[in-house]
Design an enzyme around this catalytic site. Structure first.
Site, PDB file in Angstrom:
ATOM      1  N   CYS A  12       0.850  -1.187   0.000  1.00  0.00           N
ATOM      2  CA  CYS A  12       0.000   0.000   0.000  1.00  0.00           C
ATOM      3  C   CYS A  12       0.891   1.243   0.000  1.00  0.00           C
ATOM      4  CB  CYS A  12      -0.901   0.000   1.234  1.00  0.00           C
ATOM      5  SG  CYS A  12       0.026   0.211   2.751  1.00  0.00           S
ATOM      6  N   HIS A  73       2.252   2.113  11.573  1.00  0.00           N
ATOM      7  CA  HIS A  73       1.171   2.136  12.564  1.00  0.00           C
ATOM      8  C   HIS A  73       1.372   3.186  13.647  1.00  0.00           C
ATOM      9  CE1 HIS A  73       0.893  -2.379  11.586  1.00  0.00           C
ATOM     10  NE2 HIS A  73      -0.088  -1.757  10.991  1.00  0.00           N
ATOM     11  N   HIS A 123      -4.118  -4.521  18.524  1.00  0.00           N
ATOM     12  CA  HIS A 123      -3.371  -4.267  17.280  1.00  0.00           C
ATOM     13  C   HIS A 123      -2.489  -3.031  17.507  1.00  0.00           C
ATOM     14  CE1 HIS A 123      -2.499  -2.966  13.192  1.00  0.00           C
ATOM     15  NE2 HIS A 123      -2.769  -4.207  12.807  1.00  0.00           N
ATOM     16  N   GLU A 125      -1.596  -0.515  15.738  1.00  0.00           N
ATOM     17  CA  GLU A 125      -2.165   0.786  15.312  1.00  0.00           C
ATOM     18  C   GLU A 125      -3.190   1.266  16.336  1.00  0.00           C
ATOM     19  OE1 GLU A 125      -3.748   0.989  11.263  1.00  0.00           O
ATOM     20  OE2 GLU A 125      -5.225   2.450  11.940  1.00  0.00           O
ATOM     21  N   CYS A 189      -8.857   3.248   5.363  1.00  0.00           N
ATOM     22  CA  CYS A 189      -8.006   3.692   4.269  1.00  0.00           C
ATOM     23  C   CYS A 189      -8.602   3.245   2.940  1.00  0.00           C
ATOM     24  CB  CYS A 189      -6.626   3.083   4.490  1.00  0.00           C
ATOM     25  SG  CYS A 189      -5.566   3.198   3.099  1.00  0.00           S
ATOM     26  N   SER A 217      -0.101 -10.483   9.736  1.00  0.00           N
ATOM     27  CA  SER A 217      -0.717  -9.285   9.158  1.00  0.00           C
ATOM     28  C   SER A 217      -2.236  -9.363   9.311  1.00  0.00           C
ATOM     29  CB  SER A 217      -0.325  -9.181   7.674  1.00  0.00           C
ATOM     30  OG  SER A 217      -1.222  -8.320   7.011  1.00  0.00           O
ATOM     31  N   ASN A 219      -4.491  -7.229   8.361  1.00  0.00           N
ATOM     32  CA  ASN A 219      -5.273  -6.836   7.186  1.00  0.00           C
ATOM     33  C   ASN A 219      -5.298  -7.952   6.146  1.00  0.00           C
ATOM     34  OD1 ASN A 219      -3.606  -5.977   4.626  1.00  0.00           O
ATOM     35  ND2 ASN A 219      -2.379  -5.308   6.355  1.00  0.00           N
TER      36      ASN A 219
HETATM   37  S1  SF4 Z   1      -3.444   3.538   6.296  1.00  0.00           S
HETATM   38 FE1  SF4 Z   1      -2.483   1.538   6.493  1.00  0.00          FE
HETATM   39  S2  SF4 Z   1      -3.227   0.410   4.684  1.00  0.00           S
HETATM   40 FE2  SF4 Z   1      -3.605   2.578   4.292  1.00  0.00          FE
HETATM   41  S3  SF4 Z   1      -1.836   3.303   3.154  1.00  0.00           S
HETATM   42 FE3  SF4 Z   1      -1.461   3.694   5.326  1.00  0.00          FE
HETATM   43  S4  SF4 Z   1      -0.322   1.909   6.079  1.00  0.00           S
HETATM   44 FE4  SF4 Z   1      -1.276   1.351   4.135  1.00  0.00          FE
END
Ligand code: SF4
Length: 278
Positions: A12, A73, A123, A125, A189, A217, A219
């Site tokens: 990403c 994160h 998590h 984040e 996101c 991971s 996600n």
């Molecule tokens: S918010 Fe998370 S998934 Fe989206 S671009 Fe940033 S790191 Fe990647």
């Protein structure tokens, strides 16, 4: 066998940016370069970076004397304060989209709002985001996780960036039953959202679905779960070697996608190995 590759497979924006920053620091800084925790939740890429001298450290005190990247994160506030006290040279690789959620949490908290953060407890984040809140943050991974929310105070619902949209919508509805004026800002996101939408579409077209990404991971695991609901023959794999353990009997079309922290070189290895299958 036909292989349909998601146009959203690969790193990403935030992880690509963090990797680029790490490479720039490595190039321009002759001393040690560290990341606090893994730069991304992908063991193969973390190992590749370690081979280039970008080394993972588990705690702040192990980072003294090196340039240290803050991962996408973010890190909890207390760790940031400790790093400052220890004089650690930090490089901010926190994803700008995560930073936006942090700003909302701080802003709404200062205005007296209760914040419901739709996310996974524990998590990194979520833990980091919670730590910057001036007020209460309730983490909800299900609409039922709202017992402690007060019905007579302003409320805003935000999301961990990689959450599933259906879960966010369900929690918002549950919050509005408790606090009719509850506000919501979907901070999922766009990258994660599009990956999920396209993953679902590919899963519907494929006889078997492969979701590539680190086991740790969240996600990637969520994406695999979303695809599995559409195509039960969905497999979450980390590397091409795992293809040998999968039963491809009767499969004419394979769908291939990845989590947000899976580099292109791993996806390419999977694709190449698949091309050898008849
Ligand atoms: S918010 Fe998370 S998934 Fe989206 S671009 Fe940033 S790191 Fe990647």
């Amino acid at each position: 066998m036909e292989v349909l590759v998601s146009s959203h497979a690969g790193l990403c924006f935030g992880v690509r940016r963090a990797t680029r920053l790490a490479m720039e620091v490595r190039k321009n800084h002759p001393g040690p370069v560290y990341t606090l925790g893994p730069l991304m939740h992908n063991p193969q890429e973390v190992e590749r970076l370690a081979g280039l001298g970008i080394v993972q450290r588990q705690s702040i005190d192990q980072c003294v004397g090196g340039k240290t990247l803050l991962r996408t994160h973010g890190i909890p506030r207390r760790q940031l304060q400790l790093a400052t006290r220890l004089g650690i040279d930090l490089v901010d690789a926190v994803c700008p989209r995560v930073a936006v959620v942090r700003r909302y949490i701080v802003d709404f908290g200062r205005r007296g709002y209760q914040v419901v953060l739709v996310g996974d407890r524990g998590h990194p984040e979520v833990e980091a985001l919670q730590s910057y809140a001036p007020g209460e943050v309730f983490v909800a991974s299900l609409p039922g996780d709202l017992e402690r929310v007060a019905g007579d105070r302003p409320l805003v619902v935000l999301a961990q960036t990689t959450q599933a949209r259906e879960v966010f919508d369900a929690v918002v509805s549950a919050c509005r039953r408790r606090v009719p004026q509850a506000e919501s800002i979907c901070t999922i996101c766009q990258d994660a959202g599009l990956r999920q939408v396209e993953g679902r579409q590919l899963a519907a077209r494929a006889d078997l679905m492969l979701v590539v990404g680190g086991r740790i991971s969240a996600n990637t695991a969520r994406l695999a779960e979303i695809c599995r609901r559409v195509q039960p023959r969905t497999h979450h794999i980390e590397t091409a070697a795992e293809l040998e353990t999968i039963d491809f009997t009767g499969v004419k079309t394979v769908g291939l996608t990845s989590g947000a922290s899976t580099p292109t070189w791993i996806i390419e290895q999977v694709r190449q190995r698949l091309s050898l299958f008849r």
